[in-house]
Design a protein around this motif. Structure first.
Motif, mmCIF file in Angstrom:
data_model
loop_
_atom_site.group_PDB
_atom_site.id
_atom_site.type_symbol
_atom_site.label_atom_id
_atom_site.label_comp_id
_atom_site.label_asym_id
_atom_site.label_seq_id
_atom_site.Cartn_x
_atom_site.Cartn_y
_atom_site.Cartn_z
ATOM 1 N N PHE A 220 -17.826 -10.972 5.813
ATOM 2 C CA PHE A 220 -18.076 -12.348 5.386
ATOM 3 C C PHE A 220 -18.887 -12.442 4.084
ATOM 4 C CE2 PHE A 220 -20.133 -16.577 5.775
ATOM 5 C CZ PHE A 220 -18.982 -17.294 5.468
ATOM 6 N N PRO A 221 -19.957 -11.620 3.919
ATOM 7 C CA PRO A 221 -20.666 -11.707 2.621
ATOM 8 C C PRO A 221 -19.735 -11.381 1.449
ATOM 9 C CG PRO A 221 -22.007 -10.541 4.230
ATOM 10 C CD PRO A 221 -20.678 -10.764 4.870
ATOM 11 N N HIS A 242 -23.170 -17.047 14.070
ATOM 12 C CA HIS A 242 -23.732 -16.584 15.343
ATOM 13 C C HIS A 242 -24.930 -15.694 15.030
ATOM 14 C CE1 HIS A 242 -24.294 -14.791 19.238
ATOM 15 N NE2 HIS A 242 -23.270 -15.470 19.743
ATOM 16 N N PRO A 243 -26.073 -15.926 15.698
ATOM 17 C CA PRO A 243 -27.267 -15.122 15.379
ATOM 18 C C PRO A 243 -27.025 -13.613 15.454
ATOM 19 C CG PRO A 243 -27.854 -16.958 16.792
ATOM 20 C CD PRO A 243 -26.348 -16.960 16.700
ATOM 21 N N LYS A 244 -26.214 -13.163 16.410
ATOM 22 C CA LYS A 244 -26.049 -11.700 16.543
ATOM 23 C C LYS A 244 -25.311 -11.099 15.339
ATOM 24 C CE LYS A 244 -21.772 -11.472 19.255
ATOM 25 N NZ LYS A 244 -20.900 -11.273 18.135
ATOM 26 N N ASP A 245 -24.539 -11.895 14.616
ATOM 27 C CA ASP A 245 -23.771 -11.377 13.478
ATOM 28 C C ASP A 245 -24.403 -11.739 12.135
ATOM 29 O OD1 ASP A 245 -21.719 -10.305 15.103
ATOM 30 O OD2 ASP A 245 -20.929 -12.313 15.388
ATOM 31 N N LEU A 246 -25.626 -12.255 12.174
ATOM 32 C CA LEU A 246 -26.261 -12.654 10.913
ATOM 33 C C LEU A 246 -26.969 -11.435 10.303
ATOM 34 C CD1 LEU A 246 -27.227 -15.736 9.611
ATOM 35 C CD2 LEU A 246 -29.268 -14.350 9.806
ATOM 36 N N SER A 247 -26.353 -10.845 9.299
ATOM 37 C CA SER A 247 -26.863 -9.598 8.728
ATOM 38 C C SER A 247 -27.783 -9.865 7.541
ATOM 39 C CB SER A 247 -25.689 -8.742 8.264
ATOM 40 O OG SER A 247 -25.009 -9.426 7.227
ATOM 41 N N GLU A 248 -28.572 -8.840 7.204
ATOM 42 C CA GLU A 248 -29.415 -8.947 6.002
ATOM 43 C C GLU A 248 -28.523 -9.070 4.762
ATOM 44 O OE1 GLU A 248 -32.730 -6.377 5.839
ATOM 45 O OE2 GLU A 248 -33.271 -7.024 3.810
ATOM 46 N N VAL A 251 -27.697 -12.711 4.237
ATOM 47 C CA VAL A 251 -28.833 -13.492 3.739
ATOM 48 C C VAL A 251 -29.087 -13.159 2.259
ATOM 49 C CG1 VAL A 251 -31.280 -14.015 4.079
ATOM 50 C CG2 VAL A 251 -29.823 -13.577 6.052
ATOM 51 N N ARG A 252 -28.994 -11.884 1.916
ATOM 52 C CA ARG A 252 -29.201 -11.478 0.509
ATOM 53 C C ARG A 252 -28.099 -12.054 -0.386
ATOM 54 N NH1 ARG A 252 -32.798 -7.480 -0.808
ATOM 55 N NH2 ARG A 252 -33.795 -6.417 0.929
ATOM 56 N N THR A 253 -26.887 -12.083 0.122
ATOM 57 C CA THR A 253 -25.778 -12.635 -0.668
ATOM 58 C C THR A 253 -26.027 -14.110 -0.969
ATOM 59 O OG1 THR A 253 -24.278 -11.058 0.374
ATOM 60 C CG2 THR A 253 -23.245 -12.921 -0.728
ATOM 61 N N VAL A 254 -26.495 -14.844 0.034
ATOM 62 C CA VAL A 254 -26.809 -16.268 -0.184
ATOM 63 C C VAL A 254 -27.922 -16.375 -1.231
ATOM 64 C CG1 VAL A 254 -27.617 -18.416 0.893
ATOM 65 C CG2 VAL A 254 -26.128 -16.869 2.189
ATOM 66 N N ALA A 255 -28.945 -15.514 -1.104
ATOM 67 C CA ALA A 255 -30.089 -15.575 -2.029
ATOM 68 C C ALA A 255 -29.682 -15.214 -3.458
ATOM 69 C CB ALA A 255 -31.189 -14.629 -1.545
ATOM 70 N N ASP A 256 -28.730 -14.296 -3.592
ATOM 71 C CA ASP A 256 -28.373 -13.784 -4.927
ATOM 72 C C ASP A 256 -27.411 -14.676 -5.703
ATOM 73 O OD1 ASP A 256 -29.948 -11.659 -4.416
ATOM 74 O OD2 ASP A 256 -28.325 -10.253 -3.953
ATOM 75 N N HIS A 257 -26.787 -15.655 -5.038
ATOM 76 C CA HIS A 257 -25.781 -16.477 -5.713
ATOM 77 C C HIS A 257 -26.191 -17.936 -5.698
ATOM 78 C CE1 HIS A 257 -23.620 -12.790 -4.895
ATOM 79 N NE2 HIS A 257 -22.832 -13.115 -5.903
ATOM 80 N N GLU A 258 -26.427 -18.451 -6.874
ATOM 81 C CA GLU A 258 -26.890 -19.827 -6.982
ATOM 82 C C GLU A 258 -25.917 -20.811 -6.331
ATOM 83 O OE1 GLU A 258 -28.467 -22.908 -10.336
ATOM 84 O OE2 GLU A 258 -27.468 -21.085 -11.004
ATOM 85 N N LYS A 259 -24.623 -20.492 -6.414
ATOM 86 C CA LYS A 259 -23.621 -21.438 -5.902
ATOM 87 C C LYS A 259 -23.547 -21.461 -4.362
ATOM 88 C CE LYS A 259 -20.146 -21.111 -9.585
ATOM 89 N NZ LYS A 259 -18.731 -20.681 -9.724
ATOM 90 N N ILE A 295 -34.403 -14.799 7.260
ATOM 91 C CA ILE A 295 -33.824 -15.890 6.455
ATOM 92 C C ILE A 295 -34.904 -16.506 5.563
ATOM 93 C CG2 ILE A 295 -32.825 -18.219 6.582
ATOM 94 C CD1 ILE A 295 -31.465 -17.299 9.236
ATOM 95 N N ARG A 296 -36.036 -16.825 6.158
ATOM 96 C CA ARG A 296 -37.087 -17.525 5.380
ATOM 97 C C ARG A 296 -37.704 -16.612 4.326
ATOM 98 N NH1 ARG A 296 -38.824 -21.575 9.720
ATOM 99 N NH2 ARG A 296 -37.411 -23.298 9.190
ATOM 100 N N LYS A 297 -37.691 -15.281 4.580
ATOM 101 C CA LYS A 297 -38.234 -14.338 3.596
ATOM 102 C C LYS A 297 -37.399 -14.382 2.308
ATOM 103 C CE LYS A 297 -38.063 -9.523 3.313
ATOM 104 N NZ LYS A 297 -37.761 -8.330 4.059
ATOM 105 N N HIS A 298 -36.070 -14.430 2.473
ATOM 106 C CA HIS A 298 -35.194 -14.390 1.297
ATOM 107 C C HIS A 298 -34.859 -15.777 0.763
ATOM 108 C CE1 HIS A 298 -34.437 -10.070 1.454
ATOM 109 N NE2 HIS A 298 -34.356 -10.193 2.770
ATOM 110 N N LEU A 299 -34.934 -16.789 1.632
ATOM 111 C CA LEU A 299 -34.513 -18.146 1.246
ATOM 112 C C LEU A 299 -35.628 -19.147 1.572
ATOM 113 C CD1 LEU A 299 -30.980 -17.915 2.955
ATOM 114 C CD2 LEU A 299 -31.415 -17.722 0.512
#
Ligand code: SF4
Length: 447
Positions: A220-221, A242-248, A251-259, A295-299
């Motif tokens: 997905f990332p 799903h929380p069990k499939d939420l990988s670092e 989260v990093r991909t969301v943080a790294d891309h402004e869009k 999540i909150r650490k990166h976002l």
């Protein structure tokens, strides 16, 4: 029904995936020469598309299908069809119990709709021999080559995967929508490019369990990154994780891309590990809280929302208190809180209910009150912040004011501006009331 009567009307109930499915159905019928109309009195074919996740939506939708029967009396030859996972759930009983309904088609069988309608078009007035029930479940269908007929706008939804393998004890989805299957990333990207050419600036990638997307070569990332790289698209959102499939990596991909918007909907369902185990959620309270920290650490400005079920069978006062304390500990920006009701075919349907309806309602109200205070507090934290919004149009309360959303999905109202929908602008948040933020224009940012 005469040969030229090809106008259809669709009414949709339930989740976003179901709304998207209505666009798929409209795409399939549009390709065969049918025209969509938006008033039932103008249609030859009346379709009610509903999901089965909550009993309330099912009951409302079937009641509506019965009521639409009035158009059959007014205009002989009008046909009524019921679509959606309700068909998988209730089967041919829909036709037995609802005499106004001519056909019922489950979510994996929509390609058969033109054939069914042709049979009806050739049949005379009340020929019930053509009543049809279609359910080709678990066919691996993804409608990958069907271009949905969307209502023109700034935003579009794209289903990137269908089905679910998780079998949460209370949930009917895996039973009615089959196993997980993902569309090839290249096809999703192609659709996004086409949407950008049509003027869409925001896309939401959809899946029942979207972060378990896997087309064999992309997770997905990877897919999110590819979609965010497309010119013309200003924002990318996704649901549901799903929380069990939420990988670092995610989260990093969301943080790294402004869009890619910093909004994560992460259903927790309960704050009690004991109940989570019975629900078959595959994580503990502690593991969930670790995901929230990640999540909150990166976002830091993330919009974090959740779903909660109160009154699951066996939920004690202590379990409920743990859910309440989790709400206070996490401080979600918003929570959709539901009271448990058993769904057929699910494993929880066999569990003995331990709370009365009144007790469930009391817990629901208590949690809603707790969350309301938290949402207000979280919104107030944005006062003084300068951030970008995508302008969506006039505010619901005053046509003179504009409204848009922050990347974390919070609504911002701007006073008396002439802003065009689709523009990205910079605003300063000045106030917060209820779930709405208020701001003033600071600058334009053109795409
Ligand atoms: S993850 Fe659980 S709640 Fe979500 S669709 Fe799958 S079974 Fe249902």
């Amino acid at each position: 029904m005469t040969a030229d009567r090809k106008k259809f009307y669709i009414e949709t109930y339930g989740c976003q995936m179901n709304k998207y499915d209505s666009e798929i159905v409209a795409g399939i019928l549009g390709k065969e020469g049918y025209t969509q109309v938006f008033r039932p009195e103008e249609a030859d074919i009346l379709l009610v598309n509903t999901c089965s996740v909550r009993e309330h939506a099912e009951t409302r939708a079937l009641g509506r299908a019965d009521n639409l029967g009035v158009f059959k009396h007014k205009t002989p030859g009008v046909r009524i069809g019921v679509l959606g996972c309700i068909v998988q759930n209730r089967g041919e009983k829909i036709l037995e119990d609802h005499s106004a309904v001519d056909f019922a088609v489950a979510p994996d069988s929509y390609r058969q709709l033109p054939k069914i309608l042709n049979n009806h078009r050739e049949a005379s007035g009340d020929d019930f021999s053509v009543r049809a029930f279609l359910d080709e479940s678990d066919s691996g269908e993804t409608y990958d080559d069907v271009y949905p007929a969307r209502v023109k706008g700034l935003s579009a939804w794209i289903a990137v995967m269908r089905g679910c393998d998780n079998f949460c004890a209370y949930c009917i989805v895996p039973h009615v929508r089959g196993r997980e299957r993902s569309r090839p990333a290249a096809h999703v990207v192609e659709e996004v490019r086409k949407l950008a050419d049509e003027g869409v600036v925001e896309v939401t990638l959809l899946g029942q369990n979207v972060n378990s997307y896997d087309d064999g070569t992309h997770d997905f990332p990877d897919l999110l990154e590819k979609v965010a790289e497309q010119n013309g698209i200003g924002r990318v959102r996704f649901a549901t994780s799903h929380p069990k499939d939420l990988s670092e990596k995610l989260v990093r991909t969301v943080a790294d891309h402004e869009k890619i918007c910093s909004h994560i909907h992460l259903p927790v369902q309960s704050g009690s590990t004991r109940i989570l185990r019975v629900m078959n959620r595959a994580y503990t309270r502690e593991a969930y809280l670790e995901r929230v920290d990640l999540i909150r650490k990166h976002l830091p400005n993330v919009g974090l929302t959740t779903d909660i079920i109160v009154g699951f069978p066996g939920e004690t006062q202590s379990d409920f208190e743990q859910t309440k304390s989790l709400l206070r500990e996490v401080e979600f920006d918003g929570a959709f809180i539901f009271k448990y009701s058993p769904r057929p075919h699910t494993s929880a349907a066999g569990l003995k209910e331990t709370l009365t309806e009144g007790e469930k309602i009391a817990r629901l109200q208590e949690l809603n009150a707790v969350q309301k205070t938290i949402t207000q507090k979280r919104n107030q934290m944005h006062i003084g912040r300068t951030a970008q919004i995508l302008v969506e149009g006039p505010s619901k309360k005053s046509l003179k004011d504009a409204m848009g959303r922050l990347e974390n999905n919070k609504i911002v109202v701007l006073p008396d501006t002439k802003l065009q929908p689709g523009k990205f602008v910079t605003v300063k948040i000045t106030d917060s009331k209820g779930i709405t933020l208020f701001g003033e224009l600071v600058d334009f940012k053109f795409q």
